[in-house]
Design a protein around this motif. Structure first.
Motif, mmCIF file in Angstrom:
data_model
loop_
_atom_site.group_PDB
_atom_site.id
_atom_site.type_symbol
_atom_site.label_atom_id
_atom_site.label_comp_id
_atom_site.label_asym_id
_atom_site.label_seq_id
_atom_site.Cartn_x
_atom_site.Cartn_y
_atom_site.Cartn_z
ATOM 1 N N ILE A 116 59.481 -15.692 114.277
ATOM 2 C CA ILE A 116 59.724 -16.922 115.030
ATOM 3 C C ILE A 116 58.439 -17.511 115.621
ATOM 4 O O ILE A 116 58.155 -18.702 115.439
ATOM 5 N N THR A 136 65.818 -17.637 110.659
ATOM 6 C CA THR A 136 64.500 -17.014 110.625
ATOM 7 C C THR A 136 64.547 -15.644 111.315
ATOM 8 O O THR A 136 65.121 -15.515 112.395
ATOM 9 N N PRO A 137 63.975 -14.599 110.710
ATOM 10 C CA PRO A 137 63.915 -13.294 111.389
ATOM 11 C C PRO A 137 63.159 -13.388 112.709
ATOM 12 O O PRO A 137 62.206 -14.169 112.838
ATOM 13 N N THR A 138 63.592 -12.589 113.674
ATOM 14 C CA THR A 138 63.009 -12.660 115.020
ATOM 15 C C THR A 138 61.499 -12.425 115.040
ATOM 16 O O THR A 138 60.774 -13.148 115.738
ATOM 17 N N PRO A 139 60.933 -11.455 114.311
ATOM 18 C CA PRO A 139 59.471 -11.276 114.374
ATOM 19 C C PRO A 139 58.669 -12.469 113.856
ATOM 20 O O PRO A 139 57.499 -12.644 114.238
ATOM 21 N N GLU A 169 66.637 -22.445 110.361
ATOM 22 C CA GLU A 169 67.779 -21.612 110.720
ATOM 23 C C GLU A 169 67.755 -20.301 109.935
ATOM 24 O O GLU A 169 67.405 -20.269 108.753
ATOM 25 N N LEU A 199 61.758 -24.735 113.804
ATOM 26 C CA LEU A 199 62.203 -23.372 113.516
ATOM 27 C C LEU A 199 63.390 -23.436 112.555
ATOM 28 O O LEU A 199 64.488 -23.823 112.940
#
Length: 221
Positions: free
Chosen positions: A139, A134-137, A132, A130
């Motif tokens: 992930i 990264t937008p939550t949707p 660093e 993942l």
């Protein structure tokens, strides 16, 4: 003339025994063993210089803890380099054109790096899945994509080495066949084709060395 261009990639047999074992063991015979003398000959000195320079270049981006891999990575580099170059000689067989052999080298080394990374630094190893910021949707999607790319990596290592060497051998075979066929009818064109064949052979020597280095470099990264 062979009936099939891909016959050159079949392992030759003698008395029903595949000679791929000889092709795999021959490179180690050609590398001279270091001696305990204070002053070695030119061949051993050149070999030691090459291995030292390669090891330094390979371990440059790796921390001190990873330097324990120097011996096995340098041995793998020497092994691949020897087989790739020996396969360019006439009447020889190149084991590294076989996907099974390349996958047999790529998968265990890749799996060893993954297992050791998970054991020694599990947080950092899983953090690569993942990026660093990264937008939550995104992930879940990125985790799946990075996991797939992680498992595809050994396949890419094996296929890259196989495809590059196979393509080069096929081109050499095609151009050599064309030059041999045109020698009696169009001598000038045959000579030009032979010059192209010579340049392609030099290119294949470079490809054989580069692909061995790239294989080991990608494993170390």
């Amino acid at each position: 003339m062979m009936a099939n261009l891909f016959d050159q990639f079949m392992s030759p047999t003698y008395l029903g025994i595949p000679l791929i074992v000889l092709a795999l063991g021959l490179p180690w015979i050609l590398w001279p063993s270091p001696s305990s003398r204070w002053l070695n000959n030119r061949l051993i000195t050149l070999q030691s210089w090459f291995l030292n320079r390669f090891t330094q270049q390979l371990l440059l981006p790796i921390n001190t803890g990873g330097h324990k891999w120097a011996l096995i990575l340098a041995s793998l580099m020497a092994f691949l380099l020897s087989m790739n170059l020996l396969g360019l000689l006439p009447y020889t067989f190149t084991p590294t054109t076989q996907l099974s052999l390349n996958m047999g080298l790529a998968v265990p080394f890749w799996l060893a790096t993954v297992i050791i990374g998970m054991r020694n630094q599990p947080t950092a190893a899983l953090g690569h899945l993942l990026p660093e910021g990264t937008p939550t949707p995104l992930i879940p999607v990125l985790i799946v994509i990075e996991t797939i790319s992680l498992f595809i990596r050994p396949l890419a290592l094996g296929v890259r080495l196989t495809a590059n060497l196979t393509a080069g051998h096929l081109l050499i075979q095609l151009i050599a066949t064309a030059a041999f066929t045109l020698m009696t009818t169009m001598t000038t064109v045959a000579l030009l084709t032979t010059s192209v064949l010579f340049l392609l052979t030099l290119l294949e020597v470079a490809v054989a060395m580069i692909q061995a280095y790239v294989f080991v470099l990608l494993l170390s990264l």
